[in-house]
Motif scaffolding. Sequence first.
Motif, short mmCIF file in Angstrom:
data_model
loop_
_atom_site.label_atom_id
_atom_site.label_comp_id
_atom_site.label_asym_id
_atom_site.label_seq_id
_atom_site.Cartn_x
_atom_site.Cartn_y
_atom_site.Cartn_z
N GLY A 1 0.85 -1.20 0.05
CA GLY A 1 -0.05 -0.09 -0.09
C GLY A 1 0.88 1.26 0.02
O GLY A 1 1.80 1.38 0.09
N GLN A 2 0.03 2.37 0.04
CA GLN A 2 0.66 3.84 0.05
C GLN A 2 0.03 4.60 1.09
O GLN A 2 -1.26 4.45 1.32
N PRO A 3 0.75 5.48 1.76
CA PRO A 3 0.21 6.44 2.47
C PRO A 3 -0.82 7.30 2.05
O PRO A 3 -1.02 7.27 0.52
N TYR A 4 -1.55 7.81 2.75
CA TYR A 4 -2.58 8.77 2.16
C TYR A 4 -1.92 9.84 1.19
O TYR A 4 -1.18 10.19 1.43
N PRO A 5 -3.01 10.01 -0.23
CA PRO A 5 -2.01 10.77 -1.06
C PRO A 5 -2.20 12.43 -0.67
O PRO A 5 -1.65 13.30 -1.24
N HIS A 6 -3.15 12.63 0.44
CA HIS A 6 -3.31 14.07 0.65
C HIS A 6 -4.10 14.18 2.06
O HIS A 6 -4.21 13.32 2.56
N LEU A 7 -3.87 15.35 2.61
CA LEU A 7 -4.26 15.54 3.84
C LEU A 7 -5.73 15.49 4.36
O LEU A 7 -6.27 15.66 5.56
N TYR A 8 -6.46 15.64 3.23
CA TYR A 8 -8.12 15.42 3.28
C TYR A 8 -8.52 14.00 3.32
O TYR A 8 -10.03 13.76 2.98
N HIS A 9 -7.78 13.01 3.29
CA HIS A 9 -8.07 11.33 3.19
C HIS A 9 -9.02 10.91 4.50
O HIS A 9 -8.45 11.56 5.65
N THR A 10 -9.72 10.08 4.27
CA THR A 10 -10.21 9.68 5.69
C THR A 10 -9.46 8.83 6.65
O THR A 10 -8.55 8.12 6.01
N GLY A 11 -9.55 8.89 7.64
CA GLY A 11 -8.64 8.47 8.63
C GLY A 11 -7.52 9.08 9.42
O GLY A 11 -7.59 10.41 9.09
N ILE A 12 -6.48 8.53 10.02
CA ILE A 12 -5.58 9.48 10.69
C ILE A 12 -4.49 10.00 9.41
O ILE A 12 -3.93 8.94 8.53
N ALA A 13 -4.56 11.14 9.34
CA ALA A 13 -3.82 11.80 8.02
C ALA A 13 -2.52 12.20 8.41
O ALA A 13 -1.46 12.35 7.34
N ARG A 14 -2.07 12.80 9.62
CA ARG A 14 -0.83 13.14 9.74
C ARG A 14 -0.41 13.10 11.44
O ARG A 14 -1.62 12.99 12.17
N MET A 15 0.70 13.29 11.80
CA MET A 15 1.28 13.68 12.96
C MET A 15 1.56 14.98 13.05
O MET A 15 2.53 15.56 12.24
N CYS A 16 1.24 15.75 14.12
CA CYS A 16 1.55 16.93 14.54
C CYS A 16 2.40 17.18 15.82
O CYS A 16 2.25 16.64 16.69
N LEU A 17 3.59 17.93 15.25
CA LEU A 17 4.50 18.04 16.60
C LEU A 17 4.75 19.63 16.90
O LEU A 17 4.77 20.20 15.87
N LYS A 18 4.55 19.82 18.25
CA LYS A 18 4.66 21.25 18.80
C LYS A 18 5.96 21.69 18.70
O LYS A 18 6.94 20.85 19.08
N THR A 19 6.37 22.87 18.34
CA THR A 19 7.56 23.49 18.63
C THR A 19 7.39 24.96 18.92
O THR A 19 6.36 25.50 18.92
N THR A 20 8.79 25.52 19.53
CA THR A 20 8.60 26.76 20.30
C THR A 20 9.25 27.70 19.04
O THR A 20 9.32 28.97 19.10
N ASP A 21 9.96 27.19 17.97
CA ASP A 21 10.38 28.17 16.95
C ASP A 21 10.35 27.26 15.58
O ASP A 21 11.30 26.66 15.20
N ILE A 22 9.19 27.59 14.96
CA ILE A 22 8.95 26.94 13.76
C ILE A 22 9.85 27.13 12.64
O ILE A 22 10.33 26.57 11.66
N GLU A 23 10.21 28.63 12.55
CA GLU A 23 11.07 29.10 11.71
C GLU A 23 12.39 28.49 11.60
O GLU A 23 13.03 28.29 10.60
N ALA A 24 13.00 28.41 12.83
CA ALA A 24 14.31 27.74 12.95
C ALA A 24 14.23 26.31 12.54
O ALA A 24 15.24 25.70 12.03
#
Length: 148
Positions: A81-104
Amino acid sequence: MIERIFHFNINCTNLERSLEFYKKLGFQVILDFGEGMESKEMAEAFGMDVADIRGVHLRLGDNPSATRIDLLEFKNPSPTGQPYPHLYHTGIARMCLKTTDIEADYQNLKSQGIEFISEPKLLPGTTVKIVCFKDPDGTFVELLQGDF
């Protein structure tokens, strides 16, 4: 009683390649299952005939209660199989990591060859910035700075 999220699983096609990618994000290996982790019980629990897996647990920071990534490469059966082709696919689509300095973080990861979907974007009406990219197998990862 359910207490917290312990880990979430990311299947990969090449453990070493994916492990190097997640290390770039600051994850540390806290448990290495080694080669040939074959278990009849695990196969049965996963609804499979056989499960020969190579895997590691990763976490950010030193807190033993931090949520882990369970990074797995299935040796038998081979991944399909393949990962989801885009972020609006049904199911768990992404992992989000919190950061204090996104630009860096964006500049640092970009300099290490990570390709982003866009530059960091400020969400309208907030102080929250986000940016997305993919891991080596195409799983979406998001960086987020700020609070809702």
